[in-house]
Every structure is written in structure tokens, then in C-alpha cells.
Design a protein around this motif. Structure first.
Motif, mmCIF file in Angstrom:
data_model
loop_
_atom_site.group_PDB
_atom_site.id
_atom_site.type_symbol
_atom_site.label_atom_id
_atom_site.label_comp_id
_atom_site.label_asym_id
_atom_site.label_seq_id
_atom_site.Cartn_x
_atom_site.Cartn_y
_atom_site.Cartn_z
ATOM 1 N N THR A 186 -35.973 61.636 76.236
ATOM 2 C CA THR A 186 -36.331 60.248 75.927
ATOM 3 C C THR A 186 -36.658 59.479 77.212
ATOM 4 O O THR A 186 -37.631 58.720 77.270
ATOM 5 N N ARG A 202 -39.858 52.845 70.982
ATOM 6 C CA ARG A 202 -39.155 53.917 70.281
ATOM 7 C C ARG A 202 -38.409 53.311 69.105
ATOM 8 O O ARG A 202 -37.582 52.411 69.283
ATOM 9 N N VAL A 203 -38.732 53.774 67.895
ATOM 10 C CA VAL A 203 -38.104 53.211 66.694
ATOM 11 C C VAL A 203 -37.525 54.344 65.851
ATOM 12 O O VAL A 203 -38.115 55.417 65.731
ATOM 13 N N GLN A 204 -36.364 54.090 65.285
ATOM 14 C CA GLN A 204 -35.737 55.102 64.432
ATOM 15 C C GLN A 204 -36.561 55.268 63.161
ATOM 16 O O GLN A 204 -37.108 54.299 62.609
ATOM 17 N N SER A 215 -34.227 61.091 64.173
ATOM 18 C CA SER A 215 -35.668 61.083 64.406
ATOM 19 C C SER A 215 -36.098 59.724 64.937
ATOM 20 O O SER A 215 -35.627 58.688 64.467
ATOM 21 N N HIS A 216 -36.989 59.752 65.924
ATOM 22 C CA HIS A 216 -37.580 58.520 66.447
ATOM 23 C C HIS A 216 -39.092 58.666 66.545
ATOM 24 O O HIS A 216 -39.593 59.709 66.978
ATOM 25 N N GLU A 217 -39.798 57.627 66.131
ATOM 26 C CA GLU A 217 -41.234 57.537 66.377
ATOM 27 C C GLU A 217 -41.467 56.716 67.637
ATOM 28 O O GLU A 217 -40.685 55.810 67.956
ATOM 29 N N TRP A 218 -42.565 57.019 68.309
ATOM 30 C CA TRP A 218 -42.979 56.255 69.491
ATOM 31 C C TRP A 218 -44.277 55.563 69.118
ATOM 32 O O TRP A 218 -45.295 56.214 68.909
ATOM 33 N N ARG A 240 -39.270 49.749 62.395
ATOM 34 C CA ARG A 240 -40.290 49.930 61.367
ATOM 35 C C ARG A 240 -40.097 48.879 60.283
ATOM 36 O O ARG A 240 -39.023 48.777 59.693
ATOM 37 N N GLU A 261 -48.650 55.599 65.776
ATOM 38 C CA GLU A 261 -47.644 56.550 66.223
ATOM 39 C C GLU A 261 -48.280 57.505 67.230
ATOM 40 O O GLU A 261 -49.229 58.214 66.920
ATOM 41 N N HIS A 264 -43.323 61.654 68.465
ATOM 42 C CA HIS A 264 -42.216 61.760 67.523
ATOM 43 C C HIS A 264 -41.211 62.743 68.111
ATOM 44 O O HIS A 264 -41.594 63.780 68.655
#
Length: 444
Positions: A186, A202-204, A215-218, A240, A261, A264
């Protein structure tokens, strides 16, 4: 040193609402990359990456290589074709199903053009295992082409059927170790996006078909994005969400923004190692499935997303670290008074000095001297070169002075050669990663 007249750059003009080889123009990054001769569609969702865009992608790959090698990642190359039986063992062949491009060889064995390689990595570990706990953890990565049978490809490189992707995989003896490596990677991701100077959040996110416990999306904010974030202007926390509300961290009101996105990451646990029998031997001689985590960045998508986020409707704008060339030098028009005093030899000398003092192997000369300076300046601005050096009227002065146009500056600066070189060298020093470093040919 490169000359612009020698670059393969098929510039085109796309009429409003046009379709090019069954490709609808649906966003500005797609339109600009095509019009400026950086990509060319071959069919729906498939593109040829032309030389200038290829330079940008190589720079982006070098940044990724640097940041991952810095945290101990080891590079490998996996085949694009993965046996379908591995995906049957993991259970993903049915859940992902329609997005997989599958083929059959002459012996009747089925394969798929892999969109990702969790099964292949787990099979690799199983094939050489069981590993000893002393061999763990390790982090493997590659950058190569991936494939997805998009139902409706759109937005150019943002949603295509073939795309370049970083995919990395870490192997561990425990969930705690996997979480620790996840945090290390990260930090590497944060350095990548900081080098690009992009506001990536960075979001869950739910793990979806990939599975796992975390899991996290960027996400990169951009108007053409199909995802949505609620971003707090006070503490910059993002989540999100389709609608703004109160920030869960500080309570301030959030703003809703569209986003793309670009990466991930997942902590997978034994999601793939257990069905594919990828195990290790613990200190007490017992065996157990290894713990896995995986990390992805869409390389071609990130390139296009950054253009989408930074550009105007009429001109490309790049993260400075991945512009095709860091600087372009424009000489006088042939036959002009300036040309007589400051001809092509002196223009090349200026470019050579800029290369030596600031941008090694990263300067291009616009040698189309039959065109006016104004015309070439307009074209250079549309291409988004971060630094444009013009040898114009000021070159007649003693000492000669050069105009420096930089992205974001309201007016050019008139500088003598020493001042020009010092200013450009300062820009180079500020880059945290050398995007021009040589990490070898990219896989795929």
C-alpha cells in the motif's frame, strides 16, 4: 536526440460524433489520444499503442518497477494462456464466465486468455511445494497484457479488451504476515501515485468474484469515471458512495465526484491456495495452505485516466513524470531573421545542453522549420509537453534569451541559457523516481 519529423505520429481529425473502426468516441482522453497520434483502434476494444504513447507507458512501468523493487518484489513472467482446469478448481470459471476469452488447442485442451493470474500463481506454488515456512514470505510481480471480453468496450483505453496491467502476488505463512505485506505494498502504491502527482484515493470495497477478506480500490477522480466517491474536503477521506453525506472520519459534509478505478488490492487468505493445494510446512512439521494477497494496477488504464483527469477538451496534459518527452525545443522558421542568426546547429546545441543538464534522453526537437513558431507552439501545447523551449526573437539578443513555456504557467519566462538549464534541472531534481531508469523490456 530525436527529431519530431521522424516520429511515427499519424495525427487525425475526428468529426464530432464520429465512429472510427466501430469505435465510438465517448470521452476526451480517447479523442485526444487518437487525434494526437498516440493510439489507433484496430477493432472494438483493441488498440495499437503508437510510439509516443509507448514511451509514456514505459516511463509509467519504470516508476512501478522502482517502487515495487524497493519493497522487495521479484519480477517474473507468466504465460498469457492459463489452463481452464485451474479456474474450474478455484470455482471462478462460472462466476466470471462471459468475460473470459477461452480457446481450445488441437489436442482439445481448453485455455483462457488470463485477465489475472491468482490461479496460475497458486498452481506455481503447489507445483514446487510444499514450501518451508523459512521460504516465506515473498512477493512476485509482472507487468503484461491481460484480456477481458468486455460486453461493450468504451472510453478507449479505459475499458478495452486487451490492456496492460501490473499484477503482484504475495505468499505468506499467516494472515498477520499477509496483512503486514499488504500495508507495505500500500505504501509503494502511494509512492507511485505521489510520483505521478495524482490525487488517487484508496477506498474499501467488496471483494466480488476475486474473494478474500479485505479489498481496496484505488480511485482517481475524473468526470468521465463510471464509479462514484464521497470525498471530504476537510480531511480528504474518501468512500464509495453515489450521494454526499457526513464524513465517517470527521463528520464534515462530503462532495460527490465521479472516479475511475486505476488499481485494486486484496487480502485473499486461502481462497486460491486451498482448492489448488498450494501449501507450506510449519515449524511443527504440519502442513497448511499458504495465505495470499494480490495487487493490481491497470497500466494503460492509468495512463488514459490521468489524461482524462488532467486534460482540457482541446489539449493533452500529462503527469510530468510520464509525458512522452519532458521537453521540446522549437527553433526559428527557416529563412527568417532569427534563423540566420540562430540556425539548426544552434537549436540542436540548446537541445543537447538541456538533455545533458536536465532531461537525459528525454528531449525532442521540432525540426519542422517550414512551419511558423506559433504553429509549432500550438501543436506542442496540444501534445502537452511539460516544458516547451522556443528559440525565437530573444535568440537575437546578446546573450541569447529563450522563452520557456511550462504547463500551468500563465506566461512564458525569458531566460538566458544558464538560467534555462538551471530552471529545468531543478524540475528534474524534484522527481522522487527516475521515470527514465532502465528496468528492461516489459513482459507482453
Amino acid at each position: 536526440m530525436r527529431f519530431l519529423s521522424q516520429i511515427f505520429q499519424p495525427v487525425i481529425t475526428i468529426p464530432k460524433g464520429a465512429k472510427i473502426k466501430n469505435t465510438e468516441i465517448t470521452c476526451k482522453s480517447q479523442k485526444l489520444l487518437m487525434e494526437c497520434g498516440l493510439v489507433r483502434p484496430t477493432s472494438s476494444g483493441l488498440f495499437t499503442i503508437l510510439p509516443l504513447a509507448r514511451r509514456s507507458i514505459t516511463k509509467l512501468e519504470n516508476i512501478i518497477h522502482h517502487c515495487l523493487e524497493e519493497v522487495g518484489a521479484q519480477r517474473l513472467s507468466l504465460p498469457c494462456l492459463t489452463s481452464a482446469k485451474l479456474w474450474k478448481q478455484s470455482g471462478r470459471i462460472d462466476s466470471v464466465g462471459p468475460e473470459l476469452i477461452q480457446v481450445e488447442d488441437r489436442h482439445g485442451k481448453r485455455y483462457l486468455l488470463a485477465p489475472t493470474h491468482e490461479e496460475a500463481i497458486a498452481d506455481l506454488v503447489a507445483d514446487i511445494g510444499p514450501l518451508s515456512y523459512k521460504q516465506l514470505p515473498f512477493l512476485l510481480y509482472q507487468i503484461g497484457n491481460k484480456y477481458r471480453d468486455e460486453h461493450r468496450p468504451k472510453h478507449g483505453l479505459l475499458r478495452s479488451r486487451e490492456f496492460s496491467m501490473l499484477d503482484a502476488y504475495s505468499i505468506h505463512a499467516s494472515d498477520a504476515c499477509a496483512t503486514n505485506t499488504y500495508n507495505v505494498v500500500t505504501d509503494a502504491y502511494k509512492k507511485i501515485f505521489r510520483t505521478l502527482d495524482l490525487p488517487v484515493h484508496r477506498v474499501q470495497a467488496p471483494p466480488g468474484d476475486m474473494g478474500g477478506r479485505l479489498s481496496h480500490e484505488w480511485q482517481l477522480p475524473a468526470a468521465a469515471g463510471e464509479d462514484a466517491l464521497a470525498v471530504c474536503p476537510s480531511c480528504h477521506h474518501a468512500a464509495r458512495a453515489r450521494q454526499p453525506g457526513a464524513c465517517e472520519r470527521c463528520g464534515a459534509d462530503t462532495c460527490a465526484v465521479n472516479s475511475i478505478e486505476v488499481g485494486h488490492t486484496f487480502v485473499l487468505g486461502a481462497r486460491y491456495s486451498e482448492p489448488l493445494l498450494a501449501g507450506f510446512v510449519a515449524p511443527d512439521a504440519s502442513t497448511a495452505p499458504v495465505h495470499m494477497a494480490c495487487y493490481g494496477i491497470g497500466v494503460t488504464r492509468l495512463l488514459s485516466a490521468s489524461v482524462e483527469a488532467l486534460s482540457s477538451e482541446k489539449a493533452l496534459r500529462w503527469p510530468a513524470a510520464i509525458a512522452p518527452y519532458s521537453a521540446v525545443v522549437i527553433g526559428p522558421k527557416e529563412g527568417s531573421k532569427e534563423w540566420s542568426a540562430h540556425g539548426f546547429d544552434r537549436v540542436q546545441d540548446v537541445a543537447r545542453r538541456v538533455e545533458q543538464n536536465a532531461f537525459r534522453d528525454d528531449v525532442i526537437v521540432d525540426d519542422r522549420h517550414q512551419l511558423t513558431i506559433g504553429k509549432r507552439l500550438m501543436m506542442a501545447d496540444r501534445m502537452g509537453y511539460p516544458h516547451i523551449v522556443v528559440c525565437g526573437r530573444g535568440a537575437l539578443e546578446a546573450p541569447p534569451r529563450y522563452e520557456l513555456f511550462r504547463s500551468g504557467d500563465a506566461e512564458p519566462r525569458a531566460l538566458d541559457l544558464n538560467e534555462l538549464l538551471a530552471t529545468l534541472a531543478d524540475q528534474r531534481i524534484r522527481q522522487p523516481v527516475d521515470a527514465g531508469a532502465d528496468y528492461g523490456e516489459s513482459a507482453g
